[in-house]
Scaffold this motif. Structure first.
Motif, PDB file in Angstrom:
ATOM      1  N   VAL A 103       0.845  -1.204   0.000  1.00 43.91           N
ATOM      2  CA  VAL A 103       0.000   0.000   0.000  1.00 43.91           C
ATOM      3  C   VAL A 103       0.874   1.246   0.000  1.00 43.91           C
ATOM      4  O   VAL A 103       0.534   2.261  -0.587  1.00 43.91           O
ATOM      5  CB  VAL A 103      -0.966  -0.010   1.214  1.00 43.91           C
ATOM      6  N   ARG A 104       2.037   1.160   0.675  1.00 45.36           N
ATOM      7  CA  ARG A 104       2.951   2.302   0.701  1.00 45.36           C
ATOM      8  C   ARG A 104       3.892   2.311  -0.503  1.00 45.36           C
ATOM      9  O   ARG A 104       4.090   3.330  -1.155  1.00 45.36           O
ATOM     10  CB  ARG A 104       3.799   2.295   1.980  1.00 45.36           C
ATOM     11  N   VAL A 105       4.478   1.139  -0.803  1.00 49.06           N
ATOM     12  CA  VAL A 105       5.541   1.066  -1.822  1.00 49.06           C
ATOM     13  C   VAL A 105       5.016   1.366  -3.223  1.00 49.06           C
ATOM     14  O   VAL A 105       5.687   2.046  -4.001  1.00 49.06           O
ATOM     15  CB  VAL A 105       6.235  -0.316  -1.786  1.00 49.06           C
ATOM     16  N   ILE A 106       3.836   0.873  -3.553  1.00 46.67           N
ATOM     17  CA  ILE A 106       3.315   1.079  -4.916  1.00 46.67           C
ATOM     18  C   ILE A 106       3.163   2.576  -5.214  1.00 46.67           C
ATOM     19  O   ILE A 106       3.714   3.058  -6.198  1.00 46.67           O
ATOM     20  CB  ILE A 106       2.026   0.263  -5.146  1.00 46.67           C
ATOM     21  N   PRO A 107       2.440   3.356  -4.349  1.00 43.44           N
ATOM     22  CA  PRO A 107       2.400   4.807  -4.640  1.00 43.44           C
ATOM     23  C   PRO A 107       3.755   5.476  -4.477  1.00 43.44           C
ATOM     24  O   PRO A 107       4.107   6.368  -5.252  1.00 43.44           O
ATOM     25  CB  PRO A 107       1.390   5.352  -3.631  1.00 43.44           C
ATOM     26  N   TYR A 108       4.564   5.027  -3.479  1.00 45.02           N
ATOM     27  CA  TYR A 108       5.875   5.652  -3.251  1.00 45.02           C
ATOM     28  C   TYR A 108       6.778   5.477  -4.472  1.00 45.02           C
ATOM     29  O   TYR A 108       7.357   6.444  -4.978  1.00 45.02           O
ATOM     30  CB  TYR A 108       6.557   5.037  -2.016  1.00 45.02           C
ATOM     31  N   ALA A 109       6.895   4.238  -4.951  1.00 47.84           N
ATOM     32  CA  ALA A 109       7.777   3.971  -6.103  1.00 47.84           C
ATOM     33  C   ALA A 109       7.247   4.653  -7.356  1.00 47.84           C
ATOM     34  O   ALA A 109       8.014   5.204  -8.151  1.00 47.84           O
ATOM     35  CB  ALA A 109       7.912   2.463  -6.327  1.00 47.84           C
ATOM     36  N   ALA A 110       5.912   4.616  -7.537  1.00 50.67           N
ATOM     37  CA  ALA A 110       5.307   5.263  -8.707  1.00 50.67           C
ATOM     38  C   ALA A 110       5.617   6.763  -8.707  1.00 50.67           C
ATOM     39  O   ALA A 110       6.076   7.317  -9.716  1.00 50.67           O
ATOM     40  CB  ALA A 110       3.789   5.034  -8.704  1.00 50.67           C
ATOM     41  N   ILE A 111       5.401   7.412  -7.548  1.00 51.24           N
ATOM     42  CA  ILE A 111       5.647   8.859  -7.443  1.00 51.24           C
ATOM     43  C   ILE A 111       7.135   9.162  -7.591  1.00 51.24           C
ATOM     44  O   ILE A 111       7.526  10.097  -8.290  1.00 51.24           O
ATOM     45  CB  ILE A 111       5.106   9.404  -6.096  1.00 51.24           C
ATOM     46  N   GLN A 112       7.987   8.344  -6.933  1.00 49.44           N
ATOM     47  CA  GLN A 112       9.421   8.625  -6.954  1.00 49.44           C
ATOM     48  C   GLN A 112      10.004   8.519  -8.371  1.00 49.44           C
ATOM     49  O   GLN A 112      10.701   9.429  -8.830  1.00 49.44           O
ATOM     50  CB  GLN A 112      10.173   7.653  -6.034  1.00 49.44           C
ATOM     51  N   PHE A 113       9.699   7.430  -9.072  1.00 50.98           N
ATOM     52  CA  PHE A 113      10.239   7.255 -10.430  1.00 50.98           C
ATOM     53  C   PHE A 113       9.669   8.295 -11.392  1.00 50.98           C
ATOM     54  O   PHE A 113      10.391   8.848 -12.223  1.00 50.98           O
ATOM     55  CB  PHE A 113       9.955   5.843 -10.944  1.00 50.98           C
ATOM     56  N   CYS A 114       8.350   8.547 -11.262  1.00 50.61           N
ATOM     57  CA  CYS A 114       7.711   9.536 -12.138  1.00 50.61           C
ATOM     58  C   CYS A 114       8.276  10.931 -11.864  1.00 50.61           C
ATOM     59  O   CYS A 114       8.612  11.671 -12.796  1.00 50.61           O
ATOM     60  CB  CYS A 114       6.199   9.518 -11.921  1.00 50.61           C
ATOM     61  N   ALA A 115       8.407  11.283 -10.563  1.00 52.80           N
ATOM     62  CA  ALA A 115       8.952  12.594 -10.192  1.00 52.80           C
ATOM     63  C   ALA A 115      10.384  12.734 -10.694  1.00 52.80           C
ATOM     64  O   ALA A 115      10.777  13.801 -11.164  1.00 52.80           O
ATOM     65  CB  ALA A 115       8.899  12.768  -8.672  1.00 52.80           C
ATOM     66  N   HIS A 116      11.158  11.652 -10.613  1.00 55.06           N
ATOM     67  CA  HIS A 116      12.549  11.694 -11.075  1.00 55.06           C
ATOM     68  C   HIS A 116      12.625  12.014 -12.569  1.00 55.06           C
ATOM     69  O   HIS A 116      13.442  12.833 -13.002  1.00 55.06           O
ATOM     70  CB  HIS A 116      13.250  10.360 -10.779  1.00 55.06           C
ATOM     71  N   GLU A 117      11.753  11.360 -13.356  1.00 55.32           N
ATOM     72  CA  GLU A 117      11.724  11.632 -14.803  1.00 55.32           C
ATOM     73  C   GLU A 117      11.363  13.094 -15.080  1.00 55.32           C
ATOM     74  O   GLU A 117      11.943  13.731 -15.954  1.00 55.32           O
ATOM     75  CB  GLU A 117      10.720  10.699 -15.496  1.00 55.32           C
ATOM     76  N   GLN A 118      10.390  13.617 -14.302  1.00 54.81           N
ATOM     77  CA  GLN A 118       9.953  15.004 -14.499  1.00 54.81           C
ATOM     78  C   GLN A 118      11.017  16.002 -14.039  1.00 54.81           C
ATOM     79  O   GLN A 118      11.273  16.998 -14.716  1.00 54.81           O
ATOM     80  CB  GLN A 118       8.635  15.259 -13.741  1.00 54.81           C
ATOM     81  N   TYR A 119      11.647  15.725 -12.890  1.00 54.81           N
ATOM     82  CA  TYR A 119      12.721  16.618 -12.419  1.00 54.81           C
ATOM     83  C   TYR A 119      13.904  16.603 -13.389  1.00 54.81           C
ATOM     84  O   TYR A 119      14.534  17.642 -13.616  1.00 54.81           O
ATOM     85  CB  TYR A 119      13.181  16.216 -11.015  1.00 54.81           C
ATOM     86  N   LYS A 120      14.198  15.433 -13.956  1.00 52.63           N
ATOM     87  CA  LYS A 120      15.274  15.356 -14.962  1.00 52.63           C
ATOM     88  C   LYS A 120      14.944  16.230 -16.160  1.00 52.63           C
ATOM     89  O   LYS A 120      15.803  16.947 -16.682  1.00 52.63           O
ATOM     90  CB  LYS A 120      15.462  13.899 -15.432  1.00 52.63           C
ATOM     91  N   ARG A 121      13.673  16.180 -16.596  1.00 55.95           N
ATOM     92  CA  ARG A 121      13.245  16.970 -17.757  1.00 55.95           C
ATOM     93  C   ARG A 121      13.318  18.465 -17.452  1.00 55.95           C
ATOM     94  O   ARG A 121      13.852  19.255 -18.241  1.00 55.95           O
ATOM     95  CB  ARG A 121      11.810  16.573 -18.145  1.00 55.95           C
ATOM     96  N   ILE A 122      12.815  18.855 -16.257  1.00 57.52           N
ATOM     97  CA  ILE A 122      12.804  20.275 -15.869  1.00 57.52           C
ATOM     98  C   ILE A 122      14.230  20.808 -15.708  1.00 57.52           C
ATOM     99  O   ILE A 122      14.576  21.870 -16.219  1.00 57.52           O
ATOM    100  CB  ILE A 122      12.004  20.466 -14.557  1.00 57.52           C
ATOM    101  N   LEU A 123      15.072  20.040 -15.003  1.00 56.89           N
ATOM    102  CA  LEU A 123      16.463  20.471 -14.798  1.00 56.89           C
ATOM    103  C   LEU A 123      17.248  20.456 -16.107  1.00 56.89           C
ATOM    104  O   LEU A 123      18.125  21.289 -16.331  1.00 56.89           O
ATOM    105  CB  LEU A 123      17.147  19.569 -13.756  1.00 56.89           C
ATOM    106  N   GLY A 124      16.902  19.510 -17.000  1.00 56.21           N
ATOM    107  CA  GLY A 124      17.534  19.455 -18.323  1.00 56.21           C
ATOM    108  C   GLY A 124      17.238  20.708 -19.131  1.00 56.21           C
ATOM    109  O   GLY A 124      18.121  21.275 -19.778  1.00 56.21           O
ATOM    110  N   GLN A 125      15.978  21.162 -19.064  1.00 54.77           N
ATOM    111  CA  GLN A 125      15.594  22.403 -19.755  1.00 54.77           C
ATOM    112  C   GLN A 125      16.314  23.601 -19.140  1.00 54.77           C
ATOM    113  O   GLN A 125      16.817  24.477 -19.836  1.00 54.77           O
ATOM    114  CB  GLN A 125      14.076  22.605 -19.655  1.00 54.77           C
ATOM    115  N   TYR A 126      16.367  23.631 -17.807  1.00 51.87           N
ATOM    116  CA  TYR A 126      16.970  24.765 -17.095  1.00 51.87           C
ATOM    117  C   TYR A 126      18.466  24.872 -17.384  1.00 51.87           C
ATOM    118  O   TYR A 126      18.994  25.963 -17.601  1.00 51.87           O
ATOM    119  CB  TYR A 126      16.726  24.612 -15.591  1.00 51.87           C
ATOM    120  N   TYR A 127      19.161  23.733 -17.386  1.00 55.74           N
ATOM    121  CA  TYR A 127      20.613  23.747 -17.587  1.00 55.74           C
ATOM    122  C   TYR A 127      21.028  23.574 -19.054  1.00 55.74           C
ATOM    123  O   TYR A 127      22.215  23.534 -19.365  1.00 55.74           O
ATOM    124  CB  TYR A 127      21.281  22.645 -16.751  1.00 55.74           C
ATOM    125  N   GLY A 128      20.035  23.438 -19.935  1.00 55.29           N
ATOM    126  CA  GLY A 128      20.340  23.305 -21.363  1.00 55.29           C
ATOM    127  C   GLY A 128      20.845  21.925 -21.763  1.00 55.29           C
ATOM    128  O   GLY A 128      21.654  21.793 -22.682  1.00 55.29           O
TER     129      GLY A 128
END
Length: 329
Positions: A103-128
């Motif tokens: 119950v904890r791991v499924i949303p935790y892992a889903a949010i963590q991996f998804c957030a990581h992909e999004q933060y990578k995209r946002i930081l990639g845009q910011y740093y070029g």
């Protein structure tokens, strides 16, 4: 004749203007593509977390029991505990608390991996560095932010899992029962007890785990010319990531568990520094703050390796399904 020509020209001009209008459709298509990427990340992360945690659940439960007690840890004692649990309560009792973990791991892992992909995209845009591997500092930052985001959202479920792992099954019948009893007997704020050490531990753990995995993939691609490592290579990269990440944050993990289970173990832990002082005074630095770390060196790399490998393979599989769906239309 001229009027007809002018009419045709105007008609053609209107058509030309009409042809240039697809911009909204293009942005809609971009939005749809982005939404699909997020959904893929959520599904892949959820599946990866569930597979990894279920694989190591008996070791995880044993580690928590040692973390919250003053008994000395050793591989022999851990084996005896697992064996006694099996004889007393049966094979599946080794997975007690795993439903709460899922119950904890499924949303935790889903949010963590998804957030990581999004933060990578946002930081990639910011740093070029859009579409390319991030430099070291943003790479570390993306992992830390992803872990923090997931921990903040799912923390009460982690509290419930810890309680179920260290109590007899007569005490709490199911996940909802844990929530109800804690809220009624100890207050709602108890659901966030140990939250600060969790966040302090997640920042280096998630940051170093994602950083190590992404760095090893980058080095591998540069040396082999293959952008996609084999499955066993992904597993090995993930194992290294787990080993480094968990070793760095382990004392805070012990503190978090002590604070989470204080209500049922008879201890009163008020703050991080106070909890650390009590553990060190009663059990010593190594035997107290690093209790169960050797088991984590077995469990952690396996879990993190399976998690990263499963996430990557699921992402590849979902992309292939989508490409197949487009080509079949």
């Amino acid at each position: 004749m001229d009027q007809v020509g002018m009419g045709n020209a105007e008609h053609q001009g209107a058509l030309t203007k009409g042809e240039v209008l697809p911009r909204p459709a293009s942005s809609q298509s971009e939005g749809f593509k982005q939404g699909r990427t997020v959904l893929n990340s959520l599904l892949s992360g959820a599946f990866a977390g569930a597979v990894a945690k279920t694989a190591v659940a008996p070791l995880d439960r044993t580690k928590i029991i040692f973390q919250v007690s003053s008994n000395r840890f050793s591989a022999k004692e851990a084996y005896r505990l697992i064996y006694r649990t099996y004889l007393k309560d049966g094979f599946f009792s080794l997975w007690r608390g795993n439903s709460a973990t899922m119950v904890r791991v499924i949303p935790y892992a889903a949010i963590q991996f998804c957030a990581h992909e999004q933060y990578k995209r946002i930081l990639g845009q910011y740093y070029g560095f859009q579409g390319k591997a991030l430099p070291p500092v943003p790479r570390l930052l993306a992992g830390s932010l992803a872990g923090t985001t997931a921990a903040m959202i799912t923390y009460p479920l982690d509290m419930v899992r810890a309680r179920m792992a260290v109590t007899p099954k007569e005490m709490y019948s199911n996940i909802l029962h844990v929530f109800v009893r804690i809220s009624r007997e100890e207050g709602l704020q108890t659901l966030y007890r140990g939250f600060t050490p969790t966040i302090l531990g997640v920042v280096p753990y998630a940051g170093l785990s994602f950083f190590t995995y992404e760095t090893l993939k980058k080095i591998h691609a540069e040396h082999t010319g293959r952008s996609h490592p084999f499955s066993y290579e992904r597993l090995a990269f993930g194992a290294c990531a787990g080993l480094i990440g968990q070793s760095a944050s382990y004392p805070l993990d012990v503190v978090r568990r002590r604070m989470q289970t204080a209500g049922v173990t008879g201890h009163t832990y008020g703050s991080i520094s106070g909890t650390m002082r009590d553990i060190v005074r009663e059990e010593g630095v190594i035997r107290g703050l690093y209790k169960g770390l050797s088991m984590n060196w077995v469990k952690g790399p396996i879990a993190v390796g399976i998690s990263f490998m499963t996430f990557d393979l699921m992402q590849i599989l979902l992309r292939k399904f989508q490409q197949f769906g487009h080509s079949a239309r």
